[in-house]
Write a protein that holds these residues in place. Structure first.
Motif, short mmCIF file in Angstrom:
data_model
loop_
_atom_site.label_atom_id
_atom_site.label_comp_id
_atom_site.label_asym_id
_atom_site.label_seq_id
_atom_site.Cartn_x
_atom_site.Cartn_y
_atom_site.Cartn_z
N PHE A 49 0.84 -1.20 0.00
CA PHE A 49 0.00 0.00 0.00
C PHE A 49 0.88 1.25 0.00
O PHE A 49 0.87 2.02 -0.95
N MET A 50 1.68 1.44 1.05
CA MET A 50 2.55 2.61 1.12
C MET A 50 4.02 2.26 0.90
O MET A 50 4.79 3.09 0.43
N ASP A 51 4.43 1.04 1.26
CA ASP A 51 5.85 0.71 1.32
C ASP A 51 6.35 -0.02 0.07
O ASP A 51 5.58 -0.44 -0.79
N TRP A 52 7.69 -0.18 0.02
CA TRP A 52 8.33 -1.00 -1.01
C TRP A 52 8.19 -2.47 -0.62
O TRP A 52 8.66 -2.86 0.46
N PRO A 53 7.61 -3.32 -1.44
CA PRO A 53 7.48 -4.74 -1.08
C PRO A 53 8.81 -5.43 -0.83
O PRO A 53 8.88 -6.40 -0.07
N SER A 54 9.87 -4.96 -1.47
CA SER A 54 11.18 -5.63 -1.36
C SER A 54 11.92 -5.29 -0.07
O SER A 54 12.94 -5.91 0.23
N THR A 55 11.42 -4.33 0.71
CA THR A 55 12.18 -3.88 1.88
C THR A 55 12.28 -4.95 2.96
O THR A 55 13.37 -5.23 3.48
N THR A 56 11.16 -5.56 3.34
CA THR A 56 11.19 -6.57 4.40
C THR A 56 12.07 -7.76 4.02
O THR A 56 12.91 -8.19 4.83
N PRO A 57 11.97 -8.33 2.82
CA PRO A 57 12.89 -9.42 2.47
C PRO A 57 14.34 -8.98 2.41
O PRO A 57 15.24 -9.79 2.68
N TYR A 58 14.60 -7.72 2.08
CA TYR A 58 15.98 -7.21 2.09
C TYR A 58 16.54 -7.24 3.51
O TYR A 58 17.68 -7.67 3.74
N VAL A 59 15.74 -6.81 4.49
CA VAL A 59 16.19 -6.84 5.88
C VAL A 59 16.41 -8.27 6.34
O VAL A 59 17.39 -8.58 7.04
N HIS A 60 15.52 -9.17 5.95
CA HIS A 60 15.72 -10.59 6.28
C HIS A 60 17.02 -11.12 5.69
O HIS A 60 17.74 -11.89 6.33
N ALA A 61 17.34 -10.70 4.46
CA ALA A 61 18.58 -11.15 3.82
C ALA A 61 19.80 -10.63 4.57
O ALA A 61 20.80 -11.35 4.74
N LEU A 62 19.74 -9.38 5.03
CA LEU A 62 20.83 -8.83 5.83
C LEU A 62 21.02 -9.63 7.11
O LEU A 62 22.15 -10.00 7.47
N ALA A 63 19.92 -9.88 7.80
CA ALA A 63 19.99 -10.63 9.06
C ALA A 63 20.57 -12.02 8.84
O ALA A 63 21.41 -12.49 9.62
N SER A 64 20.15 -12.67 7.77
CA SER A 64 20.65 -14.00 7.47
C SER A 64 22.15 -13.98 7.19
O SER A 64 22.90 -14.84 7.67
N HIS A 65 22.60 -12.99 6.42
CA HIS A 65 24.02 -12.91 6.08
C HIS A 65 24.88 -12.73 7.33
O HIS A 65 25.94 -13.37 7.46
N PHE A 66 24.45 -11.86 8.23
CA PHE A 66 25.26 -11.58 9.42
C PHE A 66 24.90 -12.50 10.59
O PHE A 66 25.43 -12.33 11.69
N GLU A 67 24.02 -13.46 10.34
CA GLU A 67 23.62 -14.47 11.33
C GLU A 67 23.09 -13.82 12.61
O GLU A 67 23.50 -14.15 13.73
N ILE A 68 22.16 -12.90 12.41
CA ILE A 68 21.51 -12.19 13.51
C ILE A 68 20.00 -12.46 13.41
O ILE A 68 19.44 -12.35 12.32
N PRO A 69 19.35 -12.81 14.49
CA PRO A 69 17.90 -13.03 14.40
C PRO A 69 17.16 -11.76 14.02
O PRO A 69 17.55 -10.66 14.42
N CYS A 70 16.11 -11.92 13.24
CA CYS A 70 15.31 -10.78 12.78
C CYS A 70 13.87 -10.98 13.24
O CYS A 70 13.28 -12.03 12.99
N TYR A 71 13.33 -9.96 13.90
CA TYR A 71 11.96 -10.03 14.38
C TYR A 71 11.15 -8.89 13.75
O TYR A 71 11.54 -7.72 13.83
N LEU A 72 10.04 -9.24 13.13
CA LEU A 72 9.15 -8.25 12.54
C LEU A 72 8.09 -7.81 13.56
O LEU A 72 7.71 -8.58 14.46
N SER A 73 7.63 -6.59 13.40
CA SER A 73 6.49 -6.10 14.17
C SER A 73 5.67 -5.21 13.26
O SER A 73 6.20 -4.63 12.31
#
Length: 324
Positions: free
Chosen positions: A53-77
């Motif tokens: 609606f307002m956001d870029w659809p690719s943003t959330t998966p991009y953040v997940h990809a960053l978290a996965s690369h640096f092996e840091i847990p990612c929590y959405l809210s």
């Protein structure tokens, strides 16, 4: 100010929008030797896990990809129903917040006073007028901190990437101090939470330099010419951004313009969205890369998030219209 002892905290939460500043904040913490096993990336999904609606659809998966690369847990809210639900709120309370936690999904709120919006957030430094930041991000983070008893009786560092260079309002932000949810003096529910803005004094060149050194690929909107990763259809959009957004997401742009007619109130005050976009020019990078445009509008991230062949994105050092 003195260097913050990041090792003195039980948890380090990095609020990660996916924008260059929040990514640089993460990388700077790694440079400082912050313990990765105590880090968490928190990302607020502005559209509430619903349709774009307002956001870029690719943003959330991009953040997940960053978290996965640096092996840091990612929590959405997110706010139930997303920002769209709040914009269209009519005679009901502001919706509840849902947050991912190590123990599962938690839901809080949704039973406040009845009210009506039926208008877009307005361009303003005031968070009550520009309610999108509070509704979709700031209040969501506060609720997520308060909803989890794992933060009681421990030390938490909440880290964000605001920079003084972005606006006079952000220049006044404190670099370090107690977070809004801090209750360290409470005898019943003691929650120590400090708020840290480690890149507050950095300029944009320093931000891009650390991304380049780590080889972190910038989020796709930067590569399309956008200088800042706000919501795609941010109320602060420039005329060129409006023209570009109408070019790459015409249906969504038209839907917002139609809502202006329904509300009897425009997003940009002096102009309707189509009039506003008519004054701008589509970014050359967005015209030249239909493949990147398509990827930016997908709910997934393709390929790695780091590269040995890093390139400065087209949007670097350009227009940075966004929240002040």
């Amino acid at each position: 100010m003195e260097q913050i002892d990041v090792n003195s905290y039980d948890r380090i939460i990095i609020a990660c929008s996916g924008g260059k500043d929040s990514v640089a904040t993460l990388l700077h913490l790694l440079d400082c030797g912050a313990p990765v096993d105590r880090m968490e990336l928190w990302h607020h999904d502005v559209d509430g896990q619903g349709e774009a609606f307002m956001d870029w659809p690719s943003t959330t998966p991009y953040v997940h990809a960053l978290a996965s690369h640096f092996e840091i847990p990612c929590y959405l809210s997110w706010r139930e129903g997303g920002l769209k639900g709040e914009i269209l709120r009519d005679g009901v309370p502001t919706a509840a917040v849902l947050c991912e936690t190590p123990a599962g999904l938690v839901r809080r709120g949704g039973a406040g006073p009845v009210g009506t919006r039926l208008r877009f957030p307005q361009v303003s430094a005031s968070l009550s007028t520009r309610y999108c930041s509070a509704t979709a991000k700031i209040d969501v983070a506060d609720m997520a901190l308060r909803a989890q008893d794992r933060f009681l009786g421990s030390r938490t560092l909440f880290v964000t990437g605001e920079r003084a260079e972005e606006s006079p309002n952000r220049a006044r932000y404190a670099v370090f101090g107690p977070h809004r949810t801090d209750t360290r003096d409470s005898r019943r529910r003691c929650r120590l939470v400090d708020h840290y803005r480690p890149v507050h004094a950095w300029n944009e060149a320093e931000i891009w330099a650390i991304l380049q050194r780590y080889g972190v690929i910038p989020a796709l909107p930067y590569q399309l010419g956008f200088g800042r990763l706000s919501c795609a259809l941010c109320v602060f959009m420039s005329v060129n951004q409006a023209a570009t957004l109408r070019h790459i997401m015409p249906e969504r742009f038209a839907a917002l313009a139609a809502l202006e007619q329904t509300f009897g109130c425009t997003m940009k005050r002096e102009w309707g969205l189509h009039q506003y976009a008519d004054r701008g020019v589509v970014y050359a990078a967005a015209r030249a890369r239909p493949d990147l445009v398509a990827s930016s509008l997908e709910h997934q991230w393709h390929g790695p998030v780091v590269t040995s062949r890093w390139r400065m994105p087209a949007g670097a050092f350009g227009e940075s219209a966004g929240p002040g």
